[in-house]
Structures are given as structure tokens and as C-alpha cells.
Design a protein around this motif. Structure first.
Motif, PDB file in Angstrom:
ATOM      1  N   ILE A  35       0.834  -1.205   0.000  1.00 54.49           N
ATOM      2  CA  ILE A  35       0.000   0.000   0.000  1.00 54.49           C
ATOM      3  C   ILE A  35       0.869   1.256   0.000  1.00 54.49           C
ATOM      4  N   ILE A  36       1.893   1.284   0.845  1.00 53.61           N
ATOM      5  CA  ILE A  36       2.784   2.449   0.908  1.00 53.61           C
ATOM      6  C   ILE A  36       3.497   2.637  -0.422  1.00 53.61           C
ATOM      7  N   THR A  37       4.006   1.548  -0.998  1.00 53.63           N
ATOM      8  CA  THR A  37       4.729   1.620  -2.266  1.00 53.63           C
ATOM      9  C   THR A  37       3.852   2.163  -3.382  1.00 53.63           C
ATOM     10  N   SER A  38       2.640   1.643  -3.507  1.00 56.62           N
ATOM     11  CA  SER A  38       1.766   2.083  -4.597  1.00 56.62           C
ATOM     12  C   SER A  38       1.329   3.534  -4.414  1.00 56.62           C
ATOM     13  N   GLU A  39       1.051   3.937  -3.188  1.00 61.52           N
ATOM     14  CA  GLU A  39       0.601   5.305  -2.935  1.00 61.52           C
ATOM     15  C   GLU A  39       1.716   6.316  -3.205  1.00 61.52           C
ATOM     16  N   VAL A  40       2.928   6.026  -2.733  1.00 63.50           N
ATOM     17  CA  VAL A  40       4.049   6.948  -2.924  1.00 63.50           C
ATOM     18  C   VAL A  40       4.469   6.985  -4.393  1.00 63.50           C
ATOM     19  N   ALA A  41       4.432   5.840  -5.078  1.00 65.45           N
ATOM     20  CA  ALA A  41       4.781   5.793  -6.498  1.00 65.45           C
ATOM     21  C   ALA A  41       3.798   6.610  -7.333  1.00 65.45           C
ATOM     22  N   ALA A  42       2.549   6.713  -6.878  1.00 72.69           N
ATOM     23  CA  ALA A  42       1.540   7.483  -7.590  1.00 72.69           C
ATOM     24  C   ALA A  42       1.630   8.974  -7.267  1.00 72.69           C
ATOM     25  N   GLY A  43       2.577   9.351  -6.421  1.00 70.36           N
ATOM     26  CA  GLY A  43       2.762  10.762  -6.099  1.00 70.36           C
ATOM     27  C   GLY A  43       2.095  11.193  -4.812  1.00 70.36           C
ATOM     28  N   GLY A  44       1.495  10.259  -4.096  1.00 72.83           N
ATOM     29  CA  GLY A  44       0.821  10.587  -2.841  1.00 72.83           C
ATOM     30  C   GLY A  44       1.769  10.482  -1.659  1.00 72.83           C
ATOM     31  N   ALA A  45       1.188  10.511  -0.477  1.00 76.39           N
ATOM     32  CA  ALA A  45       1.953  10.391   0.759  1.00 76.39           C
ATOM     33  C   ALA A  45       1.188   9.496   1.714  1.00 76.39           C
ATOM     34  N   VAL A  46       1.916   8.847   2.613  1.00 71.12           N
ATOM     35  CA  VAL A  46       1.307   7.978   3.608  1.00 71.12           C
ATOM     36  C   VAL A  46       1.818   8.407   4.972  1.00 71.12           C
ATOM     37  N   THR A  47       0.905   8.640   5.906  1.00 68.18           N
ATOM     38  CA  THR A  47       1.276   8.981   7.272  1.00 68.18           C
ATOM     39  C   THR A  47       1.084   7.759   8.146  1.00 68.18           C
ATOM     40  N   LEU A  48       2.151   7.349   8.814  1.00 69.68           N
ATOM     41  CA  LEU A  48       2.086   6.254   9.767  1.00 69.68           C
ATOM     42  C   LEU A  48       2.036   6.890  11.152  1.00 69.68           C
ATOM     43  N   PRO A  49       0.880   6.871  11.805  1.00 70.60           N
ATOM     44  CA  PRO A  49       0.736   7.555  13.084  1.00 70.60           C
ATOM     45  C   PRO A  49       1.785   7.103  14.104  1.00 70.60           C
ATOM     46  N   GLY A  50       2.467   8.068  14.688  1.00 76.57           N
ATOM     47  CA  GLY A  50       3.489   7.780  15.677  1.00 76.57           C
ATOM     48  C   GLY A  50       4.846   7.456  15.080  1.00 76.57           C
ATOM     49  N   VAL A  51       4.930   7.262  13.760  1.00 77.05           N
ATOM     50  CA  VAL A  51       6.199   6.921  13.116  1.00 77.05           C
ATOM     51  C   VAL A  51       6.658   8.051  12.217  1.00 77.05           C
ATOM     52  N   GLY A  52       5.835   8.448  11.261  1.00 77.33           N
ATOM     53  CA  GLY A  52       6.217   9.526  10.369  1.00 77.33           C
ATOM     54  C   GLY A  52       5.428   9.515   9.084  1.00 77.33           C
ATOM     55  N   LYS A  53       5.899  10.294   8.137  1.00 72.48           N
ATOM     56  CA  LYS A  53       5.226  10.460   6.850  1.00 72.48           C
ATOM     57  C   LYS A  53       6.191  10.071   5.738  1.00 72.48           C
ATOM     58  N   VAL A  54       5.726   9.204   4.812  1.00 67.99           N
ATOM     59  CA  VAL A  54       6.515   8.773   3.663  1.00 67.99           C
ATOM     60  C   VAL A  54       5.926   9.453   2.443  1.00 67.99           C
ATOM     61  N   TYR A  55       6.769  10.140   1.669  1.00 65.11           N
ATOM     62  CA  TYR A  55       6.275  10.858   0.504  1.00 65.11           C
ATOM     63  C   TYR A  55       7.355  10.897  -0.580  1.00 65.11           C
ATOM     64  N   CYS A  56       6.947  11.319  -1.767  1.00 66.45           N
ATOM     65  CA  CYS A  56       7.851  11.411  -2.907  1.00 66.45           C
ATOM     66  C   CYS A  56       8.061  12.881  -3.240  1.00 66.45           C
ATOM     67  N   ARG A  57       9.321  13.243  -3.479  1.00 64.52           N
ATOM     68  CA  ARG A  57       9.658  14.613  -3.808  1.00 64.52           C
ATOM     69  C   ARG A  57      10.342  14.618  -5.166  1.00 64.52           C
ATOM     70  N   GLU A  58       9.954  15.560  -6.003  1.00 68.62           N
ATOM     71  CA  GLU A  58      10.592  15.666  -7.318  1.00 68.62           C
ATOM     72  C   GLU A  58      11.779  16.617  -7.220  1.00 68.62           C
ATOM     73  N   ARG A  59      12.909  16.171  -7.773  1.00 69.48           N
ATOM     74  CA  ARG A  59      14.107  17.009  -7.790  1.00 69.48           C
ATOM     75  C   ARG A  59      14.314  17.526  -9.210  1.00 69.48           C
TER      76      ARG A  59
END
Length: 95
Positions: A35-59
Motif C-alpha cells: 500500500i505504501i509503495t503504490s501510494e508513494v509511487a503514484a505521487g501521494g503520501a502515507v502517514t504512519l501515526p506515531g512513526v512519520g510520513k513517507v512521501y515522494c519529492r521531485e528534484r
């Protein structure tokens, strides 16, 4: 620094916390990863409560240097996966 926890160790610890067998815990971990892989690959972000936020940034396209030769060349624009650690986790580690 302690050795990082392996997937096998993580699945075993997750199974113990869930009061389930390792097969169910492994399937849950694989589902979360997918779920995290597909969401971030699509340009979204995933927040894991208490852990952090995984997101994709364009350089943007930029000039970089080869440290061995000193030659400069243009690197194409790309994407980079980033993780922002939650304040609660930072506070618990530093407490």
C-alpha cells in the motif's frame, strides 16, 4: 549502534503483539508495504501515526560533479522518496 531488525524478526515481533501466527503477521506487513509503495509511487503520501510520513519529492535537473574525476555533468530530473519522522517518535527516543 545496534544491528537493524530483520524482516523475520519484525514479523515475529508483530505476530507476538497481534496474538496471531507469523503467517498472518507476514501477510499484514507485506500488505502495508504494498500500500505504501503504490501510494508513494503514484505521487501521494502515507502517514504512519506515531512513526512519520513517507512521501515522494521531485528534484529538478541539476549539475553534479563526479568526485573521482572532478568532471561536471547534468543530471536529469528525478524523484526521491523521503521520510519525515514524527515528533512523538523523536521525543520517545530522546527521552
Amino acid at each position: 549502534m545496534a544491528k537493524p531488525m530483520t524482516k523475520t524478526q519484525l514479523v515475529a515481533a508483530l505476530a507476538e503483539k497481534m496474538d496471531a501466527d507469523k503467517k498472518v503477521a507476514g501477510a499484514a506487513l507485506d500488505a502495508i508495504t504494498e500500500i505504501i509503495t503504490s501510494e508513494v509511487a503514484a505521487g501521494g503520501a502515507v502517514t504512519l501515526p506515531g512513526v512519520g510520513k513517507v512521501y515522494c519529492r521531485e528534484r529538478p535537473e541539476r549539475m553534479v560533479r563526479n568526485p573521482a574525476t572532478g568532471a561536471q555533468f547534468k543530471k536529469e530530473a528525478d524523484k526521491q522518496v523521503k521520510v519525515t519522522i514524527a515528533k512523538a517518535l523523536k521525543d520517545s527516543v530522546n527521552a
